[in-house]
Design an enzyme around this catalytic site. Structure first.
Site, PDB file in Angstrom:
ATOM      1  N   ASN A 127     -18.260 110.665 -44.301  1.00  0.00           N
ATOM      2  CA  ASN A 127     -19.410 111.116 -44.115  1.00  0.00           C
ATOM      3  C   ASN A 127     -20.431 111.137 -43.044  1.00  0.00           C
ATOM      4  O   ASN A 127     -19.991 110.061 -42.176  1.00  0.00           O
ATOM      5  CB  ASN A 127     -20.479 111.518 -45.206  1.00  0.00           C
ATOM      6  CG  ASN A 127     -21.056 113.019 -45.335  1.00  0.00           C
ATOM      7  OD1 ASN A 127     -21.249 113.353 -44.406  1.00  0.00           O
ATOM      8  ND2 ASN A 127     -20.639 113.346 -46.126  1.00  0.00           N
ATOM      9  N   PHE A 128     -19.816 112.620 -41.637  1.00  0.00           N
ATOM     10  CA  PHE A 128     -20.174 112.514 -40.736  1.00  0.00           C
ATOM     11  C   PHE A 128     -21.842 112.722 -40.764  1.00  0.00           C
ATOM     12  O   PHE A 128     -22.873 112.892 -39.653  1.00  0.00           O
ATOM     13  CB  PHE A 128     -19.906 112.962 -39.616  1.00  0.00           C
ATOM     14  CG  PHE A 128     -18.743 111.833 -39.096  1.00  0.00           C
ATOM     15  CD1 PHE A 128     -18.712 110.707 -37.950  1.00  0.00           C
ATOM     16  CD2 PHE A 128     -17.116 111.784 -40.037  1.00  0.00           C
ATOM     17  CE1 PHE A 128     -17.733 110.204 -37.356  1.00  0.00           C
ATOM     18  CE2 PHE A 128     -16.087 111.066 -39.258  1.00  0.00           C
ATOM     19  CZ  PHE A 128     -16.279 109.765 -38.225  1.00  0.00           C
ATOM     20  N   LYS A 151     -11.252 120.187 -53.157  1.00  0.00           N
ATOM     21  CA  LYS A 151     -11.032 118.964 -52.442  1.00  0.00           C
ATOM     22  C   LYS A 151      -9.697 118.162 -53.289  1.00  0.00           C
ATOM     23  O   LYS A 151      -9.678 118.025 -54.348  1.00  0.00           O
ATOM     24  CB  LYS A 151     -12.317 118.136 -52.530  1.00  0.00           C
ATOM     25  CG  LYS A 151     -12.587 116.652 -52.236  1.00  0.00           C
ATOM     26  CD  LYS A 151     -13.799 116.029 -52.162  1.00  0.00           C
ATOM     27  CE  LYS A 151     -14.073 115.658 -51.486  1.00  0.00           C
ATOM     28  NZ  LYS A 151     -13.736 114.939 -50.198  1.00  0.00           N
ATOM     29  N   THR A 156     -10.277 111.228 -45.877  1.00  0.00           N
ATOM     30  CA  THR A 156     -10.613 110.067 -46.816  1.00  0.00           C
ATOM     31  C   THR A 156      -9.174 110.283 -47.406  1.00  0.00           C
ATOM     32  O   THR A 156      -8.173 110.513 -47.039  1.00  0.00           O
ATOM     33  CB  THR A 156     -11.747 110.006 -47.760  1.00  0.00           C
ATOM     34  OG1 THR A 156     -11.993 111.518 -48.389  1.00  0.00           O
ATOM     35  CG2 THR A 156     -12.826 110.728 -46.523  1.00  0.00           C
ATOM     36  N   GLY A 183     -15.223 110.146 -50.563  1.00  0.00           N
ATOM     37  CA  GLY A 183     -15.629 109.592 -49.893  1.00  0.00           C
ATOM     38  C   GLY A 183     -16.938 108.728 -50.060  1.00  0.00           C
ATOM     39  O   GLY A 183     -16.839 107.949 -49.746  1.00  0.00           O
ATOM     40  N   THR A 184     -17.561 110.002 -49.489  1.00  0.00           N
ATOM     41  CA  THR A 184     -18.894 109.262 -49.857  1.00  0.00           C
ATOM     42  C   THR A 184     -19.390 108.367 -50.709  1.00  0.00           C
ATOM     43  O   THR A 184     -20.294 107.782 -51.025  1.00  0.00           O
ATOM     44  CB  THR A 184     -19.710 110.664 -49.430  1.00  0.00           C
ATOM     45  OG1 THR A 184     -19.474 111.657 -48.078  1.00  0.00           O
ATOM     46  CG2 THR A 184     -21.312 110.962 -49.405  1.00  0.00           C
ATOM     47  N   HIS A 217     -18.091 118.649 -55.653  1.00  0.00           N
ATOM     48  CA  HIS A 217     -17.123 119.050 -54.410  1.00  0.00           C
ATOM     49  C   HIS A 217     -16.542 120.413 -55.070  1.00  0.00           C
ATOM     50  O   HIS A 217     -16.195 121.083 -56.380  1.00  0.00           O
ATOM     51  CB  HIS A 217     -16.215 118.259 -53.475  1.00  0.00           C
ATOM     52  CG  HIS A 217     -16.879 117.433 -53.362  1.00  0.00           C
ATOM     53  ND1 HIS A 217     -17.866 116.024 -53.557  1.00  0.00           N
ATOM     54  CD2 HIS A 217     -17.729 117.051 -51.869  1.00  0.00           C
ATOM     55  CE1 HIS A 217     -17.924 115.448 -52.696  1.00  0.00           C
ATOM     56  NE2 HIS A 217     -18.074 115.652 -51.426  1.00  0.00           N
TER      57      HIS A 217
END
Length: 233
Positions: free
Chosen positions: A98-99, A135, A73, A141-142, A131
């Site tokens: 986010n996967f 980071k 991201t 990004g989420t 987070h």
């Protein structure tokens, strides 16, 4: 399946372990100290690098006719450019903030809730993301994806890290210890609150989702999302 790992930090190492457990082979572990040698042998590349490296990584994959799964991201001002290059080269591409399979279900819940809450003027919205301190980008990004999901299904038009104006969603970004990722969407009124929350317990959920996306995209052409992978459309 032969996988090129673009970015070999903590996430890359978890992805490697899960990919090997699922019977795949790693043909490249790319970091700042080595080249792209081995990329041409890959069936798919998984990019979990850093914002300043992502665009170059993705571009080289398209030039090499290698499908790309990108979980990096902080580079999305170049997203349309990468989509255009993917189409020009008849490539295959999934970029996601986010996967995690659970987070992508959470995205769907968020959009559905936003549609219902858009009819209720007495509620205001707040978002919070937490987070680990390493980071690089804030908000996550989420969190941005969650905000966009609300904006597309309500009267809200923008998000902000600062004090919100009318029709803006406030996102509070916190960096604490080694937290893998916690995201909360809350609707508050004077009489009650409604809250949905996703808490990651480790990086494994993100890594597993990325490997599953990589398995899914091999042999395909086009620009896809995790909605396609999980058949959520």
């Amino acid at each position: 399946m032969k996988i090129a790992l673009l970015g070999y930090g903590k996430m890359g190492q978890v992805i490697e372990r899960i990919a090997l457990e699922r019977g795949h082979e790693i043909v490249l572990k790319k970091d700042e100290h080595n080249t792209y040698e081995g990329l041409s042998n890959a069936d798919v590349a998984i990019d979990f690098s850093i914002p300043t490296a992502a665009v170059n990584n993705i571009s080289i994959c398209f030039q090499s006719n290698v499908p790309v799964i990108s979980g990096t991201t902080g580079w999305l001002e170049h997203y349309d450019e990468m989509v255009a290059l993917c189409k020009e080269k008849n490539g295959a591409f999934i970029s996601s903030s986010n996967f995690s399979l659970g987070v992508n279900i959470f995205f769907e819940l968020n959009e559905y809730l936003a549609k219902m809450m858009s009819k209720l003027d007495s509620y205001s919205i707040d978002m919070e993301e937490i987070h680990h301190t390493q980071k690089l980008d804030a908000p996550s990004g989420t969190a941005i994806s969650l905000a966009k999901g609300v904006i597309e299904n309500s009267q809200y038009t923008n998000w902000t890290l600062n004090k919100p104006n009318t029709n803006e969603i406030h996102i509070e970004a916190k960096r604490i210890g080694t937290v893998p990722g916690t995201h909360t969407v809350a609707y508050n009124s004077v009489v009650d609150s409604i809250e949905i929350k996703h808490t990651a317990h480790s990086r494994e959920g993100f890594a597993l989702g990325a490997v599953i996306a990589a398995e899914w995209i091999v042999g395909k052409q086009g620009v896809f999302s995790m909605k396609d992978v999980l058949d959520l459309k």
